[in-house]
Design a protein around this motif. Structure first.
Motif, PDB file in Angstrom:
ATOM      1  N   UNK A  58       0.828  -1.197   0.000  1.00  0.00           N
ATOM      2  CA  UNK A  58       0.000   0.000   0.000  1.00  0.00           C
ATOM      3  C   UNK A  58       0.871   1.261   0.000  1.00  0.00           C
ATOM      4  N   UNK A  59       1.906   1.259   0.821  1.00  0.00           N
ATOM      5  CA  UNK A  59       2.782   2.422   0.917  1.00  0.00           C
ATOM      6  C   UNK A  59       3.508   2.668  -0.406  1.00  0.00           C
ATOM      7  N   UNK A  60       4.063   1.604  -0.996  1.00  0.00           N
ATOM      8  CA  UNK A  60       4.758   1.753  -2.286  1.00  0.00           C
ATOM      9  C   UNK A  60       3.796   2.210  -3.377  1.00  0.00           C
ATOM     10  N   UNK A  61       2.569   1.701  -3.353  1.00  0.00           N
ATOM     11  CA  UNK A  61       1.573   2.107  -4.342  1.00  0.00           C
ATOM     12  C   UNK A  61       1.218   3.582  -4.189  1.00  0.00           C
ATOM     13  N   UNK A  62       1.044   4.020  -2.955  1.00  0.00           N
ATOM     14  CA  UNK A  62       0.747   5.436  -2.711  1.00  0.00           C
ATOM     15  C   UNK A  62       1.917   6.314  -3.147  1.00  0.00           C
ATOM     16  N   UNK A  63       3.143   5.864  -2.880  1.00  0.00           N
ATOM     17  CA  UNK A  63       4.309   6.619  -3.337  1.00  0.00           C
ATOM     18  C   UNK A  63       4.339   6.695  -4.862  1.00  0.00           C
ATOM     19  N   UNK A  64       3.994   5.591  -5.528  1.00  0.00           N
ATOM     20  CA  UNK A  64       3.976   5.570  -6.989  1.00  0.00           C
ATOM     21  C   UNK A  64       2.919   6.528  -7.534  1.00  0.00           C
ATOM     22  N   UNK A  65       1.742   6.550  -6.907  1.00  0.00           N
ATOM     23  CA  UNK A  65       0.696   7.479  -7.338  1.00  0.00           C
ATOM     24  C   UNK A  65       1.106   8.929  -7.108  1.00  0.00           C
ATOM     25  N   UNK A  66       1.748   9.184  -5.981  1.00  0.00           N
ATOM     26  CA  UNK A  66       2.211  10.541  -5.696  1.00  0.00           C
ATOM     27  C   UNK A  66       3.266  10.960  -6.716  1.00  0.00           C
ATOM     28  N   UNK A  67       4.137  10.053  -7.084  1.00  0.00           N
ATOM     29  CA  UNK A  67       5.140  10.340  -8.116  1.00  0.00           C
ATOM     30  C   UNK A  67       4.464  10.656  -9.443  1.00  0.00           C
ATOM     31  N   UNK A  68       3.428   9.894  -9.785  1.00  0.00           N
ATOM     32  CA  UNK A  68       2.695  10.135 -11.020  1.00  0.00           C
ATOM     33  C   UNK A  68       2.058  11.515 -11.022  1.00  0.00           C
ATOM     34  N   UNK A  69       1.429  11.879  -9.927  1.00  0.00           N
ATOM     35  CA  UNK A  69       0.815  13.202  -9.818  1.00  0.00           C
ATOM     36  C   UNK A  69       1.879  14.290  -9.956  1.00  0.00           C
ATOM     37  N   UNK A  70       3.011  14.096  -9.298  1.00  0.00           N
ATOM     38  CA  UNK A  70       4.098  15.075  -9.409  1.00  0.00           C
ATOM     39  C   UNK A  70       4.630  15.151 -10.832  1.00  0.00           C
ATOM     40  N   UNK A  71       4.687  14.004 -11.525  1.00  0.00           N
ATOM     41  CA  UNK A  71       5.135  13.998 -12.916  1.00  0.00           C
ATOM     42  C   UNK A  71       4.173  14.767 -13.815  1.00  0.00           C
ATOM     43  N   UNK A  72       2.877  14.647 -13.553  1.00  0.00           N
ATOM     44  CA  UNK A  72       1.888  15.408 -14.322  1.00  0.00           C
ATOM     45  C   UNK A  72       2.113  16.896 -14.116  1.00  0.00           C
ATOM     46  N   UNK A  73       2.352  17.291 -12.875  1.00  0.00           N
ATOM     47  CA  UNK A  73       2.621  18.696 -12.588  1.00  0.00           C
ATOM     48  C   UNK A  73       3.918  19.136 -13.260  1.00  0.00           C
ATOM     49  N   UNK A  74       4.928  18.268 -13.230  1.00  0.00           N
ATOM     50  CA  UNK A  74       6.182  18.591 -13.907  1.00  0.00           C
ATOM     51  C   UNK A  74       5.968  18.783 -15.399  1.00  0.00           C
ATOM     52  N   UNK A  75       5.109  17.960 -16.001  1.00  0.00           N
ATOM     53  CA  UNK A  75       4.820  18.089 -17.425  1.00  0.00           C
ATOM     54  C   UNK A  75       4.238  19.462 -17.731  1.00  0.00           C
ATOM     55  N   UNK A  76       3.339  19.930 -16.865  1.00  0.00           N
ATOM     56  CA  UNK A  76       2.763  21.260 -17.092  1.00  0.00           C
ATOM     57  C   UNK A  76       3.819  22.344 -16.916  1.00  0.00           C
ATOM     58  N   UNK A  77       4.783  22.112 -16.012  1.00  0.00           N
ATOM     59  CA  UNK A  77       5.877  23.068 -15.853  1.00  0.00           C
ATOM     60  C   UNK A  77       6.767  23.087 -17.084  1.00  0.00           C
ATOM     61  N   UNK A  78       7.003  21.915 -17.678  1.00  0.00           N
ATOM     62  CA  UNK A  78       7.808  21.844 -18.901  1.00  0.00           C
ATOM     63  C   UNK A  78       7.122  22.645 -19.993  1.00  0.00           C
ATOM     64  N   UNK A  79       5.821  22.431 -20.154  1.00  0.00           N
ATOM     65  CA  UNK A  79       5.079  23.160 -21.184  1.00  0.00           C
ATOM     66  C   UNK A  79       5.125  24.668 -20.952  1.00  0.00           C
ATOM     67  N   UNK A  80       5.147  25.081 -19.696  1.00  0.00           N
ATOM     68  CA  UNK A  80       5.180  26.511 -19.377  1.00  0.00           C
ATOM     69  C   UNK A  80       6.593  27.077 -19.382  1.00  0.00           C
ATOM     70  N   UNK A  81       7.598  26.221 -19.604  1.00  0.00           N
ATOM     71  CA  UNK A  81       8.985  26.681 -19.616  1.00  0.00           C
ATOM     72  C   UNK A  81       9.518  27.002 -18.229  1.00  0.00           C
ATOM     73  N   UNK A  82       8.938  26.397 -17.193  1.00  0.00           N
ATOM     74  CA  UNK A  82       9.325  26.692 -15.808  1.00  0.00           C
ATOM     75  C   UNK A  82       9.953  25.498 -15.101  1.00  0.00           C
ATOM     76  N   UNK A  83      10.426  24.514 -15.853  1.00  0.00           N
ATOM     77  CA  UNK A  83      10.980  23.292 -15.263  1.00  0.00           C
ATOM     78  C   UNK A  83      12.445  23.489 -14.915  1.00  0.00           C
ATOM     79  N   UNK A  84      12.826  23.022 -13.735  1.00  0.00           N
ATOM     80  CA  UNK A  84      14.230  22.989 -13.352  1.00  0.00           C
ATOM     81  C   UNK A  84      14.601  21.539 -13.075  1.00  0.00           C
ATOM     82  N   UNK A  85      15.799  21.166 -13.424  1.00  0.00           N
ATOM     83  CA  UNK A  85      16.263  19.798 -13.225  1.00  0.00           C
ATOM     84  C   UNK A  85      17.125  19.718 -11.976  1.00  0.00           C
ATOM     85  N   UNK A  86      17.114  18.577 -11.337  1.00  0.00           N
ATOM     86  CA  UNK A  86      17.962  18.364 -10.175  1.00  0.00           C
ATOM     87  C   UNK A  86      18.680  17.033 -10.326  1.00  0.00           C
ATOM     88  N   UNK A  87      19.837  16.934  -9.730  1.00  0.00           N
ATOM     89  CA  UNK A  87      20.606  15.694  -9.737  1.00  0.00           C
ATOM     90  C   UNK A  87      20.280  14.948  -8.449  1.00  0.00           C
TER      91      UNK A  87
END
Length: 120
Positions: A58-87
């Motif tokens: 359950x915990x790993x699944x919730x983490x995976x869903x949270x990552x997916x949601x964050x990735x969707x938000x990151x995609x919108x940031x990429x489209x807006x030209x506001x994405x920053x990368x981190x190592x």
């Protein structure tokens, strides 16, 4: 004139999509963080082995869903030209294990696939 209206409509549509994605991701992240918090609390209690496996899944699944949601938000940031990368350091072995043992569509009593990786 028609070209200008079409351009303005496309820009407004892009803004609306960005607002929607930001709002949607916030609305999903808040309860998902609640699920993660509850599973973390449950991890620290006395559980049977089967319960512990279920809570970990359950915990790993919730983490995976949270990552997916964050990735969707990151995609919108990429489209807006506001994405920053981190190592970031990645434990590749653990990542591969989690991905290959994640029982998508399975459930209790259903056969699960398992993989093993030899040590280097």
């Amino acid at each position: 004139m028609a070209l200008r209206r079409a351009k303005e409509a496309a820009e407004e549509s892009a803004r609306a999509k960005g607002i929607f994605l930001a709002t949607m991701s916030h609305e999903l992240r808040t309860p998902m963080n609640g699920v993660l918090g509850c599973t973390q609390l449950l991890r620290d209690t006395s559980l049977t082995d089967q319960q512990r496996v279920l809570i970990e899944t359950m915990h790993r699944s919730a983490e995976a869903l949270l990552t997916l949601v964050n990735d969707i938000l990151d995609f919108s940031k990429i489209e807006a030209g506001k994405m920053t990368l981190e190592v970031a350091d990645v434990n590749l072995r653990a990542l591969i294990r989690d991905v290959t043992t994640h029982d998508i569509g399975g459930g209790i009593g259903r056969p699960q696939r398992s993989y093993s990786f030899g040590e280097d």
